[in-house]
Design an enzyme around this catalytic site. Sequence first.
Site, mmCIF file in Angstrom:
data_model
loop_
_atom_site.group_PDB
_atom_site.id
_atom_site.type_symbol
_atom_site.label_atom_id
_atom_site.label_comp_id
_atom_site.label_asym_id
_atom_site.label_seq_id
_atom_site.Cartn_x
_atom_site.Cartn_y
_atom_site.Cartn_z
ATOM 1 N N SER A 56 0.825 -1.209 0.000
ATOM 2 C CA SER A 56 0.000 0.000 0.000
ATOM 3 C C SER A 56 0.855 1.253 0.000
ATOM 4 O O SER A 56 0.362 2.344 -0.325
ATOM 5 C CB SER A 56 -0.920 0.014 1.229
ATOM 6 O OG SER A 56 -0.182 -0.238 2.420
ATOM 7 N N GLU A 191 -9.549 -9.928 3.008
ATOM 8 C CA GLU A 191 -9.924 -8.544 2.755
ATOM 9 C C GLU A 191 -11.266 -8.481 2.034
ATOM 10 O O GLU A 191 -11.495 -9.198 1.055
ATOM 11 C CB GLU A 191 -8.855 -7.849 1.909
ATOM 12 C CG GLU A 191 -9.160 -6.392 1.617
ATOM 13 C CD GLU A 191 -7.995 -5.641 0.994
ATOM 14 O OE1 GLU A 191 -8.174 -4.453 0.649
ATOM 15 O OE2 GLU A 191 -6.899 -6.231 0.854
#
Length: 275
Positions: A56, A191
């Site tokens: 990320s 997720e």
Amino acid sequence: MYSDTSVKKPTRPITLSKLQRMKQDGEKFTCLTCYDATFTHAMNQAGVETILVGDSLGMVVQGQDSTLPVSIDDMCYHTAAVKRGNSHAFILTDMPFMSYSSPNQALDNAAKLMQAGANMVKLEGGSWLADTVRLLSERGIPVCSHLGLTPQAVHKLGGYKVQGQDQAAADLILKESLELVEAGADILLYECIPAALGKILTDAISAPVIGIGAGADTDGQVLVMHDMLGINIGRPARFVKNFLTNGRTIEQAFSAYVEEVKNGSFPASEHTFDA
């Protein structure tokens, strides 16, 4: 003013064995993404048990529009920075896009990350990674398998969408999870899946389970640091909560996150998905 006196901070390094005991004892644990030594130190002070050096960073640090441009060198650099600031947290590091397309490539790149300071590497994908997971495990490299929404496959998935919403898709995630655990995966991360599926998976799998947008019943929770500090670019995802409120310092925001995960108040229903 916020007080975090109820949170018992770790006094010894968090190990994989400790995380496994926490699952067995029904004790929740916390994870946040981090990319440098200073924030790592603050997370240590707040009692965060695990730190994810996430790809990320491509979006929140480098300003990319996805995680795909991140390189293995980027991940080694940030892992080493986190390691220098760390006193006790268990460090997971993402293997970036196309750094594990074959088992031998994965072994070479995982070795670099472990030498940089990771305690575990994380790979996105299902059954196709079983041979890779087995090879890494046999060579002494702990593995976290990431299923559900896998951001490195965002173009294949057609966007950032909730996964496992119908029975066939949910069954496939469970099947692949069990195969990966059998191959040697030590932690599973899910997720953007329905909360009910998150509970089924957590109950069915012997390894510790971390969730992000996977409901309140997973063993651990993870958020991107920038998101939980309310400095995300654009509209935050449903599973995000801003903890940097009510006059808190950054360290107090980390402590509030730890406390709410451990007492079960985060994630609340507004942060989860239905089937």
